[in-house]
Design an enzyme around this catalytic site. Structure first.
Site, PDB file in Angstrom:
ATOM      1  N   LEU A 180      -7.915  17.422  -1.354  1.00 54.28           N
ATOM      2  CA  LEU A 180      -7.678  16.089  -0.822  1.00 54.28           C
ATOM      3  C   LEU A 180      -7.416  16.134   0.682  1.00 54.28           C
ATOM      4  CD1 LEU A 180      -6.891  13.006  -1.211  1.00 54.28           C
ATOM      5  CD2 LEU A 180      -4.542  13.847  -1.559  1.00 54.28           C
ATOM      6  N   ASP A 189       4.305  -0.881   2.910  1.00 56.75           N
ATOM      7  CA  ASP A 189       5.160  -1.934   3.470  1.00 56.75           C
ATOM      8  C   ASP A 189       6.306  -2.272   2.519  1.00 56.75           C
ATOM      9  OD1 ASP A 189       5.947  -3.867   5.305  1.00 56.75           O
ATOM     10  OD2 ASP A 189       4.721  -5.422   4.384  1.00 56.75           O
ATOM     11  N   HIS A 210      13.653   3.486   4.621  1.00 57.14           N
ATOM     12  CA  HIS A 210      12.665   4.466   5.078  1.00 57.14           C
ATOM     13  C   HIS A 210      12.839   5.797   4.352  1.00 57.14           C
ATOM     14  CE1 HIS A 210      11.226   1.685   7.998  1.00 57.14           C
ATOM     15  NE2 HIS A 210      12.309   1.719   8.739  1.00 57.14           N
TER      16      HIS A 210
END
Length: 277
Positions: free
Chosen positions: A146, A35, A52
């Site tokens: 991962l 955020d 962004h």
């Protein structure tokens, strides 16, 4: 853990942070609410799209660092079901950035054995973005390092709704609707994350004290870490601080002592010192 230290030098600012971590007590699954992109851009008098774009590099660094630490799973909240309410131009920018990121990072994902999976209602995505996303999932399916979960067009309430409907549909198809009894295991097995361990650590950037409809079922016992740092400023040191805070807690899972396996010290949410730019 060794892979991370081997990629660093004592001259790195976060060298001591990394060395101080206990490799035996790392969180198995980290989830992150990314955020602050809009506020980062606004403070610099830039359009939201610039925020962004600036948020792409922290995502890359976070994935890379988690892989080198030996974290088993990382879930990134990339696009919520509520994000469709944003201006069309901003939403289109997000889909373009997703496509660019996946195309650019695929060689690194393959080289590091990273597997990509998605959670959310992908059928609503633009065709180009969905195609690129599914191609990445397929290309990395054979990797064993991962696991990166991209939560896209995702909402915790939506996930629970879909799980309950799937349970009802299955029972109806099997003619067992009148005898259906729903329990926690049944719900868990019908979530988007079925088969994946729940998050041990939930990180939220930008200082907001809410979970924003993210993994509502799965974070029941997750340790919460909130930092004032905005997502575009989130870096390897910030991630290591979050892991260090996790290791400074005792996970009780409702009990009275630290007998739970993998216990860390002190429970509850911790708010990091303000480092917002």
């Amino acid at each position: 853990m060794n892979a991370l230290l081997e990629s660093m030098t004592p001259a790195d600012a976060d060298w001591e942070l990394a060395r101080a971590l206990d490799p035996e007590r790392l969180p198995g699954h980290i989830a992150i609410i990314m955020d602050g992109n809009g506020r980062w851009a606004r403070r610099r008098n830039l359009p939201r799209a610039a925020g962004h774009r600036a948020g792409v590099e922290p995502a890359r660094i976070t994935v890379e660092t988690c892989a080198r630490l030996g974290i088993r799973a990382l879930t990134l909240y990339a696009f919520s079901v509520e994000n469709w309410k944003r201006p069309r131009s901003e939403v289109d920018t997000l889909w373009r950035l997703l496509r660019v990121y996946l195309r650019k990072e695929l060689p690194n994902l393959m080289q590091n054995g990273i597997r990509v999976r998605t959670i959310g209602r992908l059928e609503a995505l633009p065709e180009a973005a969905r195609t690129e996303l599914l191609a990445t999932v397929e290309a990395t399916a054979g990797n064993h390092g991962l696991l990166v979960n991209l939560a896209i067009n995702y909402g915790g309430r939506t996930e629970l709704t879909d799980a309950v409907n799937a349970i009802l549909e299955q029972a109806r198809a099997e003619g067992k609707l009148d005898r259906l009894r729903v329990d926690e295991q049944m719900i868990s097995s019908h979530l988007y994350t079925a088969g994946l361990a729940d998050p041990d650590l939930l990180i939220r950037t930008s200082g907001e004290m809410r979970v924003s409809n993210f993994l509502l079922w799965q974070i029941a016992y997750a340790e919460l870490y909130v930092t004032d740092t905005l997502w575009p400023d989130f870096n390897r040191a910030e991630l290591l601080r979050a892991v260090a805070a996790y290791q400074a807690r005792e996970r009780r899972f409702g009990g009275l002592d630290g007998s739970a396996e993998g216990a860390c010290q002190a429970g509850g949410a911790v708010v990091a010192d303000s480092r917002a730019q």
